[in-house]
Motif scaffolding. Structure first.
Motif, PDB file in Angstrom:
ATOM      1  N   SER A  38       0.844  -1.190   0.000  1.00  0.00           N
ATOM      2  CA  SER A  38       0.000   0.000   0.000  1.00  0.00           C
ATOM      3  C   SER A  38       0.877   1.238   0.000  1.00  0.00           C
ATOM      4  O   SER A  38       2.053   1.192   0.368  1.00  0.00           O
ATOM      5  N   ILE A  39       0.300   2.352  -0.447  1.00  0.00           N
ATOM      6  CA  ILE A  39       0.990   3.638  -0.465  1.00  0.00           C
ATOM      7  C   ILE A  39       0.064   4.668   0.170  1.00  0.00           C
ATOM      8  O   ILE A  39      -1.092   4.814  -0.231  1.00  0.00           O
ATOM      9  N   GLU A  43       3.487   9.680   0.644  1.00  0.00           N
ATOM     10  CA  GLU A  43       4.537   8.666   0.734  1.00  0.00           C
ATOM     11  C   GLU A  43       5.062   8.351  -0.665  1.00  0.00           C
ATOM     12  O   GLU A  43       4.300   8.304  -1.635  1.00  0.00           O
ATOM     13  N   VAL A  45       7.295   5.480  -2.872  1.00  0.00           N
ATOM     14  CA  VAL A  45       7.782   4.096  -2.897  1.00  0.00           C
ATOM     15  C   VAL A  45       8.644   3.910  -4.138  1.00  0.00           C
ATOM     16  O   VAL A  45       8.215   4.221  -5.255  1.00  0.00           O
ATOM     17  N   LEU A 174      -2.109  10.094  -6.808  1.00  0.00           N
ATOM     18  CA  LEU A 174      -1.001   9.153  -6.952  1.00  0.00           C
ATOM     19  C   LEU A 174      -0.282   9.439  -8.260  1.00  0.00           C
ATOM     20  O   LEU A 174      -0.905   9.559  -9.309  1.00  0.00           O
ATOM     21  N   LYS A 200       5.320  15.416  -2.222  1.00  0.00           N
ATOM     22  CA  LYS A 200       5.077  14.625  -1.017  1.00  0.00           C
ATOM     23  C   LYS A 200       4.551  15.497   0.115  1.00  0.00           C
ATOM     24  O   LYS A 200       3.636  15.108   0.844  1.00  0.00           O
ATOM     25  N   ALA A 205       0.977  10.945  -3.311  1.00  0.00           N
ATOM     26  CA  ALA A 205       1.687   9.676  -3.206  1.00  0.00           C
ATOM     27  C   ALA A 205       2.436   9.414  -4.510  1.00  0.00           C
ATOM     28  O   ALA A 205       1.971   9.799  -5.587  1.00  0.00           O
ATOM     29  N   LEU A 207       4.823   6.467  -6.798  1.00  0.00           N
ATOM     30  CA  LEU A 207       5.417   5.156  -7.065  1.00  0.00           C
ATOM     31  C   LEU A 207       6.369   5.346  -8.230  1.00  0.00           C
ATOM     32  O   LEU A 207       5.943   5.673  -9.339  1.00  0.00           O
ATOM     33  N   CYS A 220      12.465   8.507  -1.219  1.00  0.00           N
ATOM     34  CA  CYS A 220      11.461   7.475  -0.978  1.00  0.00           C
ATOM     35  C   CYS A 220      11.430   7.023   0.481  1.00  0.00           C
ATOM     36  O   CYS A 220      12.439   7.008   1.176  1.00  0.00           O
ATOM     37  N   ARG A 222       9.676   3.981   1.270  1.00  0.00           N
ATOM     38  CA  ARG A 222       9.709   2.514   1.258  1.00  0.00           C
ATOM     39  C   ARG A 222      10.145   2.028  -0.127  1.00  0.00           C
ATOM     40  O   ARG A 222      10.181   2.798  -1.093  1.00  0.00           O
TER      41      ARG A 222
END
Length: 285
Positions: A38-39, A43, A45, A174, A200, A205, A207, A220, A222
């Motif tokens: 999950s994000i 956050e 990633v 996202l 951020k 979010a 990715l 990042c 995670r």
């Protein structure tokens, strides 16, 4: 706490994206499976893995361009359709490459306005809110003074930042980035990093598919390691260990330090060792 305040707090704590045992499969049979992560809002990633590992397949699956063949995908708490297509305004995308005819008479501002088309539909002209969103997106990537410049006249790094502005113009919750730092010089790289930090801070979010461990550590929160399936997911320090990276890049001896991932076998565009033609060592200090 009032009901309204509690509802707002719940929305902020709710993941922007959540996958449970998800798989995405091309008609050709290639794909990626076993995805559970999950994000959260605000956050970032890092998506890391060798070429052919399924990184782009995952991004395309989230865009609804590759069918989801197993599991569930939720955008902002709502389960996606079988093709995992998000709702309007939920998702922005910066592709690894974009083909533009440098002689085509289109300005940077017009390219960024393309990011509003999904909100506009086919029957509406851009209005005041759309023009304001384009200006804000150009401000966010530091290109407001070049808005009227022909897109083909911009440098490669400026075009990349312009395409990021196009993704931001849709006001996404996202943002998906596919190898955004490939070929960027240091000033454009630094500008892009600062833009991601600012996004951020606004609660967007991110990715980001990358081989650049310095980016992962600087921006990042995670890391998701994939190679046909999910190999590891967690904090940067917990996941970016030599054991995890060697497991992910199976069959290839890798070297890992604080800033670099070196995968011997091929030479990248900058002369550093790379894997399957991708430079894995982007920057070292």
């Amino acid at each position: 706490m009032s009901d309204a305040a509690g509802e707002q707090s719940g929305r902020m704590s709710q993941p922007v994206l959540e996958l449970r045992d998800a798989a995405f499969t091309h008609p050709s049979g290639s794909g990626v499976h076993g995805l559970s992560f999950s994000i959260a809002p605000g956050e970032a990633v890092a998506l890391i893995g060798p070429n052919g590992a399924g990184k782009s397949t995952l991004l395309q699956g989230l865009l609804g361009l590759v069918p989801r063949t197993a599991g569930t995908v939720r955008f902002a708490g709502s389960e996606a359709s079988d093709r995992s297509r998000p709702g309007r305004g939920e998702l922005g995308f910066l592709p690894q490459t974009a083909q533009f005819d440098p002689d085509f008479p289109i300005s940077l501002e017009q390219v960024v306005m393309q990011g509003r088309y999904r909100r506009l539909g086919w029957l509406r002209w851009p209005g005041r809110a759309d023009r304001a969103a384009v200006r804000a997106a150009l401000d966010a990537v530091g290109l407001a003074d070049l808005a009227k410049r022909q897109f083909g006249e911009l440098s490669g790094g400026q075009r990349q930042r312009g395409l990021l502005a196009r993704a931001l113009a849709s006001d996404p919750a996202l943002l998906l980035l596919d190898e955004p730092f490939n070929g960027l010089d240091q000033p454009n790289r630094d500008a892009l990093i600062e833009t991601l930090r600012a996004l951020k801070a606004r609660g967007v979010a991110v990715l980001v598919s990358t081989h650049d461990l310095e980016l992962a550590r600087e921006v990042c929160d995670r890391v998701l390691l994939v190679n046909g399936d999910q190999r590891a997911f967690g904090t940067v320090d917990d996941v970016l260990t030599l054991g995890n990276v060697q497991d992910c890049f199976e069959g290839v001896e890798v070297e890992l330090d604080e800033h670099t991932l070196v995968v011997p076998g091929h030479e990248g565009h900058d002369g550093h060792a790379a894997h399957d033609g991708h430079a894995a060592h982007e920057v070292s200090r």
